[in-house]
Write an enzyme that holds these catalytic residues in place. Structure first.
Site, mmCIF file in Angstrom:
data_model
loop_
_atom_site.group_PDB
_atom_site.id
_atom_site.type_symbol
_atom_site.label_atom_id
_atom_site.label_comp_id
_atom_site.label_asym_id
_atom_site.label_seq_id
_atom_site.Cartn_x
_atom_site.Cartn_y
_atom_site.Cartn_z
ATOM 1 C CG ASP A 3 28.997 -11.011 -54.863
ATOM 2 O OD1 ASP A 3 29.031 -11.700 -53.637
ATOM 3 O OD2 ASP A 3 28.550 -10.061 -54.963
ATOM 4 C CG ASP A 4 27.059 -13.822 -51.565
ATOM 5 O OD1 ASP A 4 28.327 -13.719 -51.461
ATOM 6 O OD2 ASP A 4 26.099 -13.511 -51.089
ATOM 7 C CB CYS A 42 31.738 -9.098 -50.332
ATOM 8 S SG CYS A 42 30.011 -9.956 -50.765
ATOM 9 C CE LYS A 96 30.266 -7.112 -53.864
ATOM 10 N NZ LYS A 96 29.382 -7.870 -53.326
ATOM 11 C CG HIS A 98 31.563 -4.554 -51.182
ATOM 12 N ND1 HIS A 98 31.141 -5.862 -50.662
ATOM 13 C CD2 HIS A 98 31.217 -3.565 -50.192
ATOM 14 C CE1 HIS A 98 30.428 -5.616 -49.702
ATOM 15 N NE2 HIS A 98 30.563 -4.192 -49.257
ATOM 16 C CG HIS A 191 25.072 -10.417 -53.502
ATOM 17 N ND1 HIS A 191 24.040 -9.794 -52.968
ATOM 18 C CD2 HIS A 191 26.055 -10.721 -52.406
ATOM 19 C CE1 HIS A 191 24.437 -9.493 -51.729
ATOM 20 N NE2 HIS A 191 25.757 -9.887 -51.483
ATOM 21 C CG ASP A 254 32.312 -13.256 -53.182
ATOM 22 O OD1 ASP A 254 31.548 -14.269 -53.396
ATOM 23 O OD2 ASP A 254 32.024 -12.206 -52.963
ATOM 24 C CG ASN A 255 31.885 -15.022 -50.193
ATOM 25 O OD1 ASN A 255 31.833 -13.630 -50.133
ATOM 26 N ND2 ASN A 255 30.244 -15.408 -50.225
ATOM 27 C CE LYS A 276 28.192 -12.757 -47.878
ATOM 28 N NZ LYS A 276 27.481 -12.105 -48.910
#
Length: 525
Positions: A3-4, A42, A96, A98, A191, A254-255, A276
């Site tokens: 994540d991130d 996300c 996660k 979300h 993240h 994810d990004n 991001k």
């Protein structure tokens, strides 16, 4: 799924600032996906992964689901988990979600996952598993569940380890003769956590990175390092159960990473532009690798452009699952291209079409051509934010090649390779995985708030030379512009809904929960 994670924060891209030996070993043993694209945030990214559709096709295109907002992935959308579940797989999400939590029906075990251990909202503290929405006067609420039950058993434990432990235990106990396994290990790392203590890592992990002077970046390196160890533990568990040979293992983020600004974690997307929540390559390009014994070109860098929404039809094809054409997926089945290593599929990708004020913007690509019009955050994150820190080098990088070969990941995957991987040139693969951005002569700047920007991503992956003035009246540009207009006219309206203060955890025993289904304990309803 990380994540991130920044594009340059896996060391198979060439950085020696801090190393990720297990992720790198997976990448060199398998296929490095040099052009995997995701949405820039996300919620849109996870919706595209699980539906095989662009966020504009499902109404998930605008920003993310904030914990206090009563909306989610539309219930009429079929998820990847549901497809695998319906085809005999045991499906599990660890980490996660979300994609909605205001109603039980939005949550993982109602959307195709047999089991879920993790959190429902945007992020949590790495140790106490709470989320504080600082923009509102809500109480700080706990958000960690074992299926539908709030779970406090692991409070005080580091969440990356909790999820890794759960993955290993699931693999160890899984009955492979009864059902195959679909596991989505969706990490919090790296993240940022709550604003009061955003970057957290165990002390023993931090101690490896004392050479990094900046405290925040030291913590970030340790967070990524713990994530890297998780990859090693999962591969080892699969090997111990003799499940690796028949597994497909994919690692991705994810990004792009947020170098600065909201939820900044010091990530680097070097040498790409933006970060991001921007339409630039640094926001939408994920460092990814995939491994399977089915691949004919193990130990290669695959340059085919692939979108995160392609993973649903691609993985279903790999598993022999036929998809109903009435699903109208935007994702393409690229399994044959991946399996045989060819790179000739011309892929159009709608990165984003978001017409919502105050920052309408779009990003679209077909083949090597990319159009950006408008941007996010008034353009303040549109520059080149990452850099290679050369004076702070991981001491292990002196023996990088041997470090990779000594990992359990490398050794286990080598056992299953058709030809010995000792022959593989790690240095050469690492060089091939790097993105090079020479400064173009007479580069024309891009100001997306004033006029569209047009790039040849093949020649100019760092988006330094805007070709709009040169191409604006050509059929190349006008055809793409018409295609964008067609998508925009047919886009699903955003599902976003305004905040609902009835969500406040103080009404529900200080838990973040599906408040629209709950009877409040003290006056919310």
């Amino acid at each position: 799924m990380a994540d991130d994670l920044g594009f340059d924060d896996v060391s198979f891209r060439g950085s020696n600032n801090f190393l990720t030996p297990n992720i790198d070993a997976l990448a060199y043993s398998g296929v490095i996906l040099n052009n995997l694209y995701t949405p820039a945030m996300c919620t849109p990214s996870r919706s595209a992964l699980l539906t095989g559709k662009y966020p504009i096709s499902t109404g998930m295109q605008h920003y993310v689901i904030v914990n206090d907002q009563p909306w989610g992935l539309p219930l009429n959308e079929t998820t990847m988990a549901e497809i695998f579940q319906q085809n005999g797989y045991y499906t599990s999400l660890l980490g996660k979600w979300h994609l909605g939590m205001s109603q039980r029906n939005f949550t993982p075990t109602k959307r195709g996952f047999d089991t879920h251990l993790g959190y429902l909202g945007a992020y949590i503290d790495y140790y106490d598993q709470t989320y504080l929405q600082s923009s509102q006067n809500y109480s700080r609420g706990h958000d960690f569940r074992d299926n539908l039950e709030a779970s406090h058993d692991k409070v005080g434990h580091y969440v990356t380890d909790i999820l890794s432990d759960a993955a290993v235990e699931l693999i160890e106990k899984h009955n492979v003769t009864a059902k195959p396994l679909f596991l989505l290990l969706s990490h919090l790392a790296p993240h940022a956590a709550n604003d009061n203590d955003p970057l957290q890592a165990p002390m023993e992990e931090l101690s490896q990175f004392e050479y990094i002077q900046n405290k925040s970046h030291r913590y970030y390196a340790a967070m990524v390092s713990r994530l890297d160890k998780s990859v090693g533990r999962v591969i080892e568990a699969l090997a111990n159960r003799e499940m690796l040979r028949n597994s497909i293992v994919l690692f991705l983020s994810d990004n792009g990473g947020p170098s600065v600004g909201e939820h900044a974690n010091t990530a680097s997307n070097y040498p790409l532009r933006g970060q991001k929540h921007t339409p630039w390559e640094g926001g939408i390009r994920s460092s990814a690798a995939i491994w399977s014994t089915e691949f004919e070109r193990l130990g290669s860098v695959w340059k085919q452009r692939i979108y995160i929404g392609d993973l649903l039809p691609t993985l279903c094809s790999a598993a022999g699952i036929s998809l109903d054409p009435s699903m109208h997926l935007d994702g393409l089945n690229l399994w044959s291209a991946l399996k045989y290593g060819y790179e000739s599929v011309e892929r159009e990708i709608v990165h984003s079409i978001d017409a919502v004020d105050p920052q309408p913007h779009l990003a679209y690509m077909r083949g090597k051509w990319k159009i950006i019009n408008g941007t996010t955050n008034s353009g303040q994150y549109d520059g080149w934010l990452g850099q290679r820190i050369t004076d702070e080098v991981d001491p292990r990088s002196v023996h990088y090649d041997q470090l990779i070969r000594n990992t359990t990941v490398w050794q286990q995957l080598q056992l299953l390779a058709d030809k010995p991987q000792q022959e593989r040139n790690i240095t050469e693969l690492r060089q091939q995985a790097q993105i090079l951005c020479p400064t173009p002569a007479n580069a024309k700047p891009c100001m997306p708030l004033i006029a569209p920007c047009f790039f040849d991503i093949e020649v100019d992956p760092c988006e330094q030379n805007n070709l709009y003035d040169e191409y604006r009246n050509t059929s190349i540009f006008l055809d793409l512009w018409e295609r964008i207009d067609q998508y925009a006219r047919n886009a699903h309206l955003p599902n976003n809904k305004p905040a609902d203060p009835k969500c406040d955890p103080r009404y529900y025993r200080n838990e973040w929960t599906w408040w629209q289904d709950e009877k409040s304990s003290s006056g919310a309803g």
